[in-house]
Write a protein that holds these residues in place. Structure first.
Motif, PDB file in Angstrom:
ATOM      1  N   GLY A 218       0.813  -1.197   0.000  1.00 25.59           N
ATOM      2  CA  GLY A 218       0.000   0.000   0.000  1.00 25.59           C
ATOM      3  C   GLY A 218       0.853   1.257   0.000  1.00 25.59           C
ATOM      4  N   PHE A 219       0.237   2.380   0.330  1.00 25.27           N
ATOM      5  CA  PHE A 219       0.956   3.649   0.337  1.00 25.27           C
ATOM      6  C   PHE A 219       0.324   4.571   1.364  1.00 25.27           C
ATOM      7  CE2 PHE A 219      -2.449   3.877  -2.758  1.00 25.27           C
ATOM      8  CZ  PHE A 219      -3.021   5.127  -2.542  1.00 25.27           C
ATOM      9  N   ALA A 220       1.093   5.553   1.783  1.00 24.93           N
ATOM     10  CA  ALA A 220       0.627   6.565   2.735  1.00 24.93           C
ATOM     11  C   ALA A 220       0.822   7.941   2.127  1.00 24.93           C
ATOM     12  CB  ALA A 220       1.385   6.450   4.054  1.00 24.93           C
ATOM     13  N   ILE A 221       0.007   8.887   2.569  1.00 23.69           N
ATOM     14  CA  ILE A 221       0.100  10.252   2.045  1.00 23.69           C
ATOM     15  C   ILE A 221       0.144  11.244   3.199  1.00 23.69           C
ATOM     16  CG2 ILE A 221      -1.111   9.710  -0.109  1.00 23.69           C
ATOM     17  CD1 ILE A 221      -3.609  11.039   1.075  1.00 23.69           C
ATOM     18  N   GLN A 222       0.679  12.403   2.908  1.00 22.68           N
ATOM     19  CA  GLN A 222       0.550  13.562   3.778  1.00 22.68           C
ATOM     20  C   GLN A 222       0.097  14.724   2.917  1.00 22.68           C
ATOM     21  OE1 GLN A 222       4.103  16.171   4.549  1.00 22.68           O
ATOM     22  NE2 GLN A 222       5.143  14.189   4.607  1.00 22.68           N
ATOM     23  N   LEU A 223      -0.800  15.548   3.415  1.00 22.48           N
ATOM     24  CA  LEU A 223      -1.304  16.660   2.618  1.00 22.48           C
ATOM     25  C   LEU A 223      -1.499  17.872   3.507  1.00 22.48           C
ATOM     26  CD1 LEU A 223      -5.107  16.229   1.924  1.00 22.48           C
ATOM     27  CD2 LEU A 223      -3.870  14.619   3.331  1.00 22.48           C
ATOM     28  N   GLY A 263     -13.209  20.739   3.702  1.00 22.20           N
ATOM     29  CA  GLY A 263     -12.815  19.340   3.651  1.00 22.20           C
ATOM     30  C   GLY A 263     -13.330  18.628   2.420  1.00 22.20           C
ATOM     31  N   VAL A 264     -14.560  18.940   2.014  1.00 26.80           N
ATOM     32  CA  VAL A 264     -15.136  18.294   0.842  1.00 26.80           C
ATOM     33  C   VAL A 264     -14.423  18.737  -0.427  1.00 26.80           C
ATOM     34  CG1 VAL A 264     -16.909  20.086   0.572  1.00 26.80           C
ATOM     35  CG2 VAL A 264     -17.306  17.786  -0.334  1.00 26.80           C
ATOM     36  N   MET A 295      -9.295  19.569   7.818  1.00 23.30           N
ATOM     37  CA  MET A 295      -8.593  18.312   7.593  1.00 23.30           C
ATOM     38  C   MET A 295      -9.095  17.208   8.518  1.00 23.30           C
ATOM     39  SD  MET A 295      -6.448  18.598   5.123  1.00 23.30           S
ATOM     40  CE  MET A 295      -5.508  19.802   4.189  1.00 23.30           C
ATOM     41  N   LEU A 296      -9.128  17.489   9.814  1.00 22.88           N
ATOM     42  CA  LEU A 296      -9.413  16.442  10.796  1.00 22.88           C
ATOM     43  C   LEU A 296     -10.837  16.469  11.317  1.00 22.88           C
ATOM     44  CD1 LEU A 296      -6.113  16.372  12.889  1.00 22.88           C
ATOM     45  CD2 LEU A 296      -6.830  14.805  11.103  1.00 22.88           C
ATOM     46  N   GLY A 297     -11.700  17.315  10.743  1.00 26.39           N
ATOM     47  CA  GLY A 297     -13.084  17.329  11.193  1.00 26.39           C
ATOM     48  C   GLY A 297     -13.762  15.987  10.981  1.00 26.39           C
ATOM     49  N   ARG A 298     -14.427  15.471  12.026  1.00 27.33           N
ATOM     50  CA  ARG A 298     -15.016  14.132  11.958  1.00 27.33           C
ATOM     51  C   ARG A 298     -16.395  14.116  11.313  1.00 27.33           C
ATOM     52  NH1 ARG A 298     -13.358  11.253  17.730  1.00 27.33           N
ATOM     53  NH2 ARG A 298     -11.093  11.532  17.503  1.00 27.33           N
ATOM     54  N   LYS A 299     -16.981  15.289  11.091  1.00 24.31           N
ATOM     55  CA  LYS A 299     -18.295  15.348  10.477  1.00 24.31           C
ATOM     56  C   LYS A 299     -18.234  15.845   9.038  1.00 24.31           C
ATOM     57  CE  LYS A 299     -20.932  15.931  14.763  1.00 24.31           C
ATOM     58  NZ  LYS A 299     -21.902  16.788  15.506  1.00 24.31           N
ATOM     59  N   SER A 300     -17.502  16.930   8.807  1.00 25.97           N
ATOM     60  CA  SER A 300     -17.452  17.497   7.459  1.00 25.97           C
ATOM     61  C   SER A 300     -16.034  17.720   6.967  1.00 25.97           C
ATOM     62  CB  SER A 300     -18.213  18.828   7.418  1.00 25.97           C
ATOM     63  OG  SER A 300     -17.653  19.751   8.331  1.00 25.97           O
ATOM     64  N   GLY A 301     -15.038  17.312   7.733  1.00 28.75           N
ATOM     65  CA  GLY A 301     -13.657  17.484   7.328  1.00 28.75           C
ATOM     66  C   GLY A 301     -13.205  16.439   6.320  1.00 28.75           C
ATOM     67  N   PHE A 302     -11.979  16.598   5.841  1.00 24.94           N
ATOM     68  CA  PHE A 302     -11.417  15.646   4.886  1.00 24.94           C
ATOM     69  C   PHE A 302     -11.379  14.241   5.476  1.00 24.94           C
ATOM     70  CE2 PHE A 302      -7.623  13.343   3.485  1.00 24.94           C
ATOM     71  CZ  PHE A 302      -7.911  13.203   2.142  1.00 24.94           C
ATOM     72  N   GLN A 303     -11.095  14.139   6.760  1.00 24.62           N
ATOM     73  CA  GLN A 303     -11.027  12.829   7.404  1.00 24.62           C
ATOM     74  C   GLN A 303     -12.354  12.089   7.304  1.00 24.62           C
ATOM     75  OE1 GLN A 303      -9.899  12.979  11.502  1.00 24.62           O
ATOM     76  NE2 GLN A 303     -10.294  10.824  11.885  1.00 24.62           N
TER      77      GLN A 303
END
Length: 634
Positions: A218-223, A263-264, A295-303
């Protein structure tokens, strides 16, 4: 398929394979009927159209040589330079062309046509011609110079305005004027350099995407997302993947975000990129971002959006960012000391006259440094650098402020201020050292965890030392003029305790696979039963070769060589691929300032130059040159 034989003539249908046809003897053809002869002639014509004729060196006496066009060999007349079809590659047709179109040349000997062929070879544009050899060299030089322009993050016009004139001067004076004239055929215009960089970027991107697709584990990313000098939002994405027996880290995406940066929006950009390059979200093992809600929002963030398509992906809040947040905690007296330092620095640095006068004073006194350093809150290392520099110049500053009659002179007469300044310089120096040690492309999560645990243990040790009146671990504090008598011990102990509590608060979930760093110190009974991990760990611990490899290699390289233990390697390597921080992205934003400074603020999309500049993958220039159609000057 039916086969009919009459009078020895074998006639096959048009669907018969060409290798089944046999030419009948002439006596058989003469005995055939008119209808059979017509059918035979039609069939032979059909066969001749489906089989490519081959060139024979004897055709040169008719004035013809071979050339290659789109993979097909064609005859070319050396007299009129006309190219015939492959079906005309017959002695009778070639001879008829010579006698009909060039009757004055039909009696020439072979040497005459050989001279024409040699002359034509110099003008030929296929790979065998001298024109191709010369032109391909020019194109290759254009690609390599364009790559240098991108790697040095210079404007495209520098190739034509500086590099080419400088090269001509060197060639003219070292080799000669004739060699200088050859450089004029190398195209280095602004548009040409731009196209070359874009083509090399496509080739680099193809190589990276192919390697990421084939990554076994696999692979990992940072953004991360930031704005440039023109307030354009730039998104950077780095990827870490395995290739053979090594781990590679590459910048894979530099995208300009034209609208909002929610995030979207970030997820849609990355999702489109995954679809376009046929990358699977299921192979994504880890994603590292900063702590922004987008980035880390659990409802509407990228995560949240990424977890919806890849539930098993591990999200990591940048360790360096978390460590900097935890180290910001200061007690009131220490915070007041730091604020006083900032005011002193600003009082000197914001005035050009004060800066020059302090420099002259330091030079007269023979000081090691001649200027102060700014403190910037967003630059996490500046606290330690600014406080230590001011401490090292405290005597010079005392003289300077006394000459100015400034109120800051009282601070250098305050013993408690000097003690607090010495302690802040020492503890900030240790924090900066740890911060720098977890930066770089080779750092892994396990390395940070081990260093963080060591730092926490040091805090506990230092607290006990302070309680026992031992201050040797603080270099500046223990070497104060007149010594340190422990008047700030309670404050130091409280700060060390609060700092440890903050680290525990910001890193509650720091844990990893127990056998990643040292599989020989783990009891197999502590591992899950029925997964195969226990049995494979016993095999590794019993193998003398693996013990030697573990001492010689880093954990990443070690586990990549443990492919014969797939269960253990399959758990260890994905965790080693995860980025511990967004250091690469932060460094990328700094480098982007060189490509898009204020003087080039109209550059809306610097991604092409930026990717070529920072990528470790070498573009396949020879392959790009081969794909070019050589142009002939008129």
């Amino acid at each position: 398929m039916s086969v009919t034989e009459s009078n020895g003539l074998r006639v096959t249908s048009m669907f018969a394979p060409t290798n089944s046809f046999k030419v009948p003897p002439v006596s058989v053809l003469e005995s055939c009927s008119v209808l059979q002869k017509v059918r035979y002639k039609r069939f032979t014509n059909l066969i001749s159209k489906n089989v490519d004729a081959k060139y024979d060196t004897g055709y040169l006496k008719y004035g013809f040589v071979e050339i290659e066009h789109r993979g097909e060999v064609l005859p070319q007349c050396m007299v009129c330079m006309k190219t015939l079809s492959n079906s005309a590659m017959k002695p009778s047709l070639l001879k008829r062309h010579l006698e009909t179109n060039h009757p004055t040349k039909k009696d020439q000997d072979l040497s005459y046509f050989q001279r024409l062929a040699e002359k034509a070879k110099q003008q030929r544009i296929d790979k065998t011609g001298a024109v191709y050899q010369s032109s391909s060299g020019n194109v290759k030089a254009s690609f390599e110079v364009s790559l240098l322009v991108a790697q040095n993050m210079k404007a495209h016009t520098v190739a034509e305005s500086l590099i080419m004139p400088a090269a001509k001067i060197v060639i003219r004076n070292v080799i000669g004027v004739e060699a200088e004239a050859k450089l004029s055929s190398v195209s280095l215009s602004n548009n040409t350099v731009k196209r070359r960089i874009e083509e090399m970027l496509i080739d680099i991107a193809d190589q990276i995407v192919a390697a990421v697709r084939s990554s076994k584990y696999g692979f990992a990313i940072q953004l991360d997302e930031s704005t440039d000098v023109t307030n354009c939002a730039q998104l950077l994405v780095h990827v870490r993947y395995t290739q053979q027996d090594k781990v590679n880290t590459e910048l894979r995406l530099s995208q300009n975000l034209s609208g909002t940066t929610k995030g979207v929006d970030i997820f849609n950009v990355l999702n489109d990129f995954f679809k376009r390059n046929e990358l699977e979200w299921g192979k994504l093992v880890g994603c590292t971002t900063d702590g922004a809600p987008a980035m880390l929002g659990r409802k509407s963030g990228f995560q949240a959006h990424a977890k919806a398509v890849s539930p098993n992906v591990i999200f990591v809040h940048c360790f360096i960012h978390r460590f900097a947040l935890s180290a910001k905690v200061l007690l009131p007296n220490l915070l007041a000391c730091l604020n006083r330092v900032v005011k002193m620095v600003n009082a000197v640095k914001t005035s050009a006259l004060n800066t020059r006068l302090l420099k002259l004073l330091c030079e007269d006194l023979g000081s090691q440094h001649t200027c102060l350093l700014y403190y910037t809150e967003v630059r996490w290392l500046s606290r330690g650098n600014a406080t230590r520099r001011l401490f090292e110049l405290k005597e010079e500053l005392d003289v300077f402020f006394k000459q100015k009659g400034h109120e800051f002179q009282k601070d250098f007469e305050d013993k408690m201020f000097i003690v607090s300044l010495a302690y802040l310089s020492d503890i900030f120096g240790v924090i900066n050292h740890l911060n720098l040690s977890i930066q770089g492309t080779a750092c892994t999560v396990t390395q940070f965890i081990s260093r963080l645990r060591a730092f926490v243990r040091k805090l506990e040790l230092w607290s006990n030392n302070v309680k026992n009146k031992r201050y040797g671990m603080f270099e500046l504090l223990s070497n104060l003029p007149g010594g340190y008598n422990g008047q700030s011990d309670d404050e130091i102990l409280c700060h060390l305790t609060v700092l440890k509590a903050e680290l525990t608060h910001y890193f509650p979930d720091v844990d990893c696979c127990p056998y990643i760093t040292n599989p020989f110190s783990v009891d197999p009974a502590d591992l899950p039963v029925g997964t195969g991990e226990q049995e494979q760990l016993i095999d590794i611990q019993a193998d003398d070769t693996t013990q030697a490899m573990h001492k010689e290699y880093y954990p990443t390289v070690f586990w990549l060589n443990m492919a014969s233990y797939p269960t253990l390697a399959g758990r260890a390597i994905p965790q080693l691929l995860i980025f511990p921080s967004t250091w690469e992205c932060e460094q990328g934003f700094s480098l982007m300032m060189n490509i898009k400074p204020k003087s080039r603020n109209r550059l809306t999309s610097p991604g092409h130059d930026f990717l070529c500049a920072v990528s470790k993958v070498v573009p396949r220039i020879d392959r790009l040159v081969e794909g070019k159609q050589i142009q002939i000057a008129h």
